[in-house]
Each structure stands twice: as structure tokens, then as C-alpha cells.
Design a protein around this motif. Structure first.
Motif: not given
Length: 209
Positions: A38-46, A105-109
Motif C-alpha cells: 500500500t502507499l501507507d506510511a511505514v515506521a522507520l526501523p530502530q 524497501l520494495k513497494v508493490s502496489v
């Protein structure tokens, strides 16, 4: 005496600061590759900072970490999140001084949902699956949820896996959906026993009434 104490205090503070562990390496918590659909924001890893002996550094108050996305067309950074923009792949890198760590980061919408159309005939009592394909720029995307409905459950039903069962002679439309994507399959259900009887019936003699 007072001046000597002030000098001693300054030296002690400098020695304490100098002895504070310095970051020697950096790692990111979680997987080296993150896939989103999805195009929803994702939290950056620690971000984990380690000293020269590999021990975690707990006090990172004086360490500034910056983030960057290699391909600005795929995603961007907003505060402590990475925001996908389009299907694609890009490295996302955290930097602190001379140290850095990266995840992919792999974005597959999904932009297409397909159903087979080769065979649309069912017999009463027959059950078989209807495979659905979710695609992103023509490439299959696995593991996504597809919901199913039938326009006429008296004629045909469909379960959560996409298995369609003929219930009675007639027509029905089977619909698959993933978020806003939809695909339909129009099927015809026939009475198998009646069809067999017609095929096996004796043919009349030509000219006989």
C-alpha cells in the motif's frame, strides 16, 4: 584552593566525557528488506549503535541520525516514517557521522486483479477453485487477501478461498475483490444428470412422427 578545585572538576568532566563510548558501528532492527503493498506510511526501523567491542550504546542523545531514500520516485522520508509513493525498489539509508546502515524497501502496489475466463460451465454439485491473480505492474503479488461474493447464491456459492459450488441450474456472477480492485466471472450452472439423459436418449427415426 578554590581555583585548584575548579581545575580538578573541569579535568574530571573532560576525562568522563572523553571516556564515553564512541559509536563504532551501526545496525538496523528488523529485516534487511521490507515489502509493502500500500502507499501507507511505514515506521522507520530502530537504529542500534555499537561500540568497538560490539556492545550497544544506550545513550544516543548526542548522536544525530539522518535518513535518505535512494530513489525519490519510490518513497520519501517524513519525520520517523518512510512514505511509499509508487511501485518499485529503493535503498533507505540511516547515517550518523561516518556510520551508515541500509535496508531495501520494495513497494508493490496492486493495480490489477485477474480471474480465468476459459471455463465458465459448472454442474450442479460440482465444486472447483477459481484462482485469482493480484498483479502490480504485471508482476504477481503473493499473500494478499481476496474477498469473494456470488450474485446468486441459489445458483452458485463461493467460499473464502474462491472455491465455487454449483447449486442449481442458472447463471451467476462471481466477484473477486482486493481493496478497490475487482474482477468478475460469469458462470452457467447446468443439471448434469439431465444433460446426461438428453445425450443418451434414443434418437427418433427420420420421418417418423
Amino acid at each position: 584552593m578554590r581555583n585548584a578545585l575548579l581545575v580538578l572538576s573541569a579535568l574530571s568532566f573532560s576525562t568522563l566525557f572523553a571516556c564515553a563510548p564512541q559509536p563504532a558501528s551501526m545496525t538496523l532492527a528488523g529485516s534487511e528488506a521490507v515489502e509493502v503493498h500500500t502507499l501507507d506510511a511505514v515506521a522507520l526501523p530502530q537504529v542500534n549503535l555499537l561500540d568497538a567491542e560490539g556492545n550497544p550504546i544506550t545513550d544516543t542523545s548526542k548522536v544525530t541520525v539522518t535518513w535518505a531514500v535512494a530513489d525519490a520516485a519510490v518513497a520519501k522520508i517524513e519525520a520517523d516514517k518512510v512514505v511509499p509513493l509508487a511501485s518499485g525498489e529503493s535503498d533507505v539509508t540511516a547515517t550518523a557521522g561516518a556510520l551508515s546502515a541500509t535496508f531495501k524497501l520494495k513497494v508493490s502496489v496492486p493495480d490489477e486483479l485477474q480471474l480465468p475466463t476459459a471455463d465458465t460451465s459448472w454442474a450442479v454439485g460440482q465444486t472447483r477453485p477459481v484462482p485469482a491473480k493480484v498483479l502490480a505492474k504485471g508482476a504477481p503479488v503473493e499473500g494478499l487477501t481476496v474477498t469473494w461474493t456470488s450474485s446468486n447464491e441459489a445458483v452458485a456459492t463461493v467460499d473464502a478461498t474462491g472455491a465455487v459450488t454449483g447449486k442449481a441450474p442458472g447463471e451467476a456472477t462471481i466477484t473477486a475483490a482486493h481493496n478497490e480492485l475487482k474482477a468478475t466471472l460469469n458462470i452457467v450452472v447446468s443439471e448434469a444428470a439431465a444433460a446426461d439423459a438428453v445425450e443418451g436418449a434414443a434418437q427418433p427415426t427420420p420421418g417418423a412422427m
